[in-house]
Design an enzyme around this catalytic site. Structure first.
Site, PDB file in Angstrom:
ATOM      1  CG  ASP A   1      -1.903   1.146   1.232  1.00  0.00           C
ATOM      2  OD1 ASP A   1      -2.093   1.778   0.182  1.00  0.00           O
ATOM      3  OD2 ASP A   1      -2.514   1.403   2.283  1.00  0.00           O
TER       4      ASP A   1
ATOM      5  CG  ASP B   1      -3.972   5.017  -3.292  1.00  0.00           C
ATOM      6  OD1 ASP B   1      -3.037   4.567  -2.607  1.00  0.00           O
ATOM      7  OD2 ASP B   1      -5.160   4.838  -3.003  1.00  0.00           O
TER       8      ASP B   1
END
Length: 471
Positions: free
Chosen positions: A161, A355
């Site tokens: 992440d 992202d």
């Protein structure tokens, strides 16, 4: 003079084309095959692997990983967590409705963190990073790596992440844990495990993610945007990344968590904060990393620390003092079918982040409206279909084995042009973009648009790069 002019034109031609990351040929239409399932039960081979290494060979540590990325640092395979290459036992794919619902939670939470920031004053180029408590909905995270933790190394399957800093794994004996693929990490079985004391610099560095003391040991807590959380002892141990070893890797040894229902062992934070894997290993591998997200669950990609920078088209990296975990870029324009859309550059002034955990790219309302209209105009041969959640530009491809799509390119500051792969344009018969409610909300480049590209985060030099066809 004529020969000099021709040489100058030739140099300008190659300079211009070096700023374009192609996914396929540079043309106004591209073809996408839709006649075969993308979630096949067979794991495909790495596109660029040496010695024809099989993508889903599940080896235990120590593991020597071939260098199929552009870097010379530490490289590990990266898999879709629901695909046949994944080491996780559960292969059931969530429905598109579930994915989009969770994705909206993550995107909305990220945008709330940026709601008070203005690009002109707050977002700027900077190498400085500080810890942050920013969390996100983990349910949308899709890609996992396998690492070794401890001495001897215990296999751990972890989500990656770029929107988180603190890494963690579930530890034995935890009071509240979800079921996972591998045995719980047992600190007592590792000769190199060490919990941080409450007065240590590492504990102080946690800031708001510190959670006090327990038996003189530093405690951490991370709360994510969907209400899920993890807490436990902040610790260090040896981390194995392929054949490379990272000593004194800082991570959370989770003893209690809530809100998780997957089979992963933990999370690897790749954000810009001091606790992230990238920041911790900067002295060893350099302050740059890259990854390639595969186009389908049945194919594989990679994650590289210490990535090389050659062969990429690059755009300046932007950072926000309000949410320094994230890596920002400046999207300036969009092209459809080779033609640039009439979108005022001011529409993109709020800024955009990269992202890996957000699925669908979010655009300012004005930009998305222009993109949707232009794309529909290039898809007149296909009947429209009802919207699917946040995806509202959808088509009926019944009876089609392949479809012809207008090309879509993203134009970033510095002149970098990224021609998207066909798999980054269409998702389940819909245009794989969504619009924000207005032009003031943060834009997000999601992982669908990043697939097949090697995406470089050169933190030290302040640049984000793209290399097409890497996996």
């Amino acid at each position: 003079m004529a020969s000099i002019s021709k040489l100058l034109l030739l140099l300008l031609f190659f300079s211009y084309h070096s700023l374009i990351a192609h996914a396929g040929e540079d043309r106004s239409y591209t073809v996408l095959s839709i006649g075969q399932k993308t979630d096949a039960a067979v794991c495909s081979k790495f596109k660029g692997a040496v010695l024809s290494v099989q993508a889903c060979t599940h080896l235990r540590f120590p593991l020597a990983v071939p260098s199929w990325s552009s870097g010379a640092g530490a490289t590990v395979p990266l898999h879709h967590r629901h695909g046949p290459c994944s080491p996780l036992p559960t292969k059931k794919m969530p429905t598109l409705e579930e994915v989009l619902r969770r994705d909206q939670l993550r995107a909305a939470y990220i945008q709330r963190k940026f709601s008070g920031a203005k690009a002109a004053g707050d977002v700027q180029q900077s190498d400085a990073t500080v810890p942050t408590t920013l969390g996100t909905s983990l349910d949308t995270l899709e890609y996992v790596i396998t690492v070794g933790l401890g001495s001897p190394a215990a296999t751990q399957t972890m989500l990656i992440d770029t929107g988180s800093d603190v890494s963690w794994v579930q530890c034995k004996s935890c009071s509240e844990c979800h079921s996972q693929a591998d045995p719980l990490f047992d600190p007592r079985s590792s000769s190199t495990y060490s919990p941080f004391s409450c007065g240590s610099a590492a504990c102080s560095q946690l800031g708001q993610e510190g959670n006090g003391c327990s038996s003189s040991q530093c405690q951490y807590i991370v709360t994510y945007g969907d209400g899920s959380s993890t807490t436990g002892t902040y610790s260090s141990d040896t981390l194995a990344l392929g054949s490379n070893t990272v000593k004194n890797f800082q991570f959370g040894c989770s003893h209690e968590e809530s809100g998780f229902n997957d089979q992963t062992d933990g999370l690897m934070g790749l954000g810009g904060g001091a606790q992230s894997l990238v920041s911790q290993t900067a002295g060893t591998f350099g302050n740059a990393f890259s990854y390639c997200l595969p186009p389908t669950p049945s194919s594989s990609g990679f994650l590289t620390l210490g990535a090389g920078s050659s062969g990429f088209v690059k755009t300046p990296m932007l950072r926000s003092s309000q949410a320094p975990t994230f890596y920002g870029v400046r999207l300036q324009a969009i092209r459809v079918g080779g033609r640039q859309l009439s979108i005022p550059t001011s529409v993109f002034s709020t800024g955009t982040i990269m992202d890996s955990g957000t699925v669908i790219t979010r655009l300012p309302a004005t930009a998305y409206s222009a993109l949707s209209s232009a794309f529909k105009a290039g898809m007149k041969q296909y009947p429209p279909a009802p919207a699917s959640g946040i995806l509202d530009t959808c088509f009926d491809f019944s009876g089609q084995s392949s479809i012809s799509l207008p090309t879509v390119a993203l134009v970033f500051s510095g002149g970098a042009v990224v021609n998207l792969d066909a798999n980054g344009i269409i998702l389940d018969s819909c245009l794989a973009f969504a619009g924000n409610g207005d032009d003031s909300s943060l834009g997000i480049i999601g992982n669908v648009q990043q697939r097949t590209f090697e995406v470089l985060y050169d933190v030290g030099r302040g640049a984000v790069g793209f290399k097409a066809g890497a996996c």
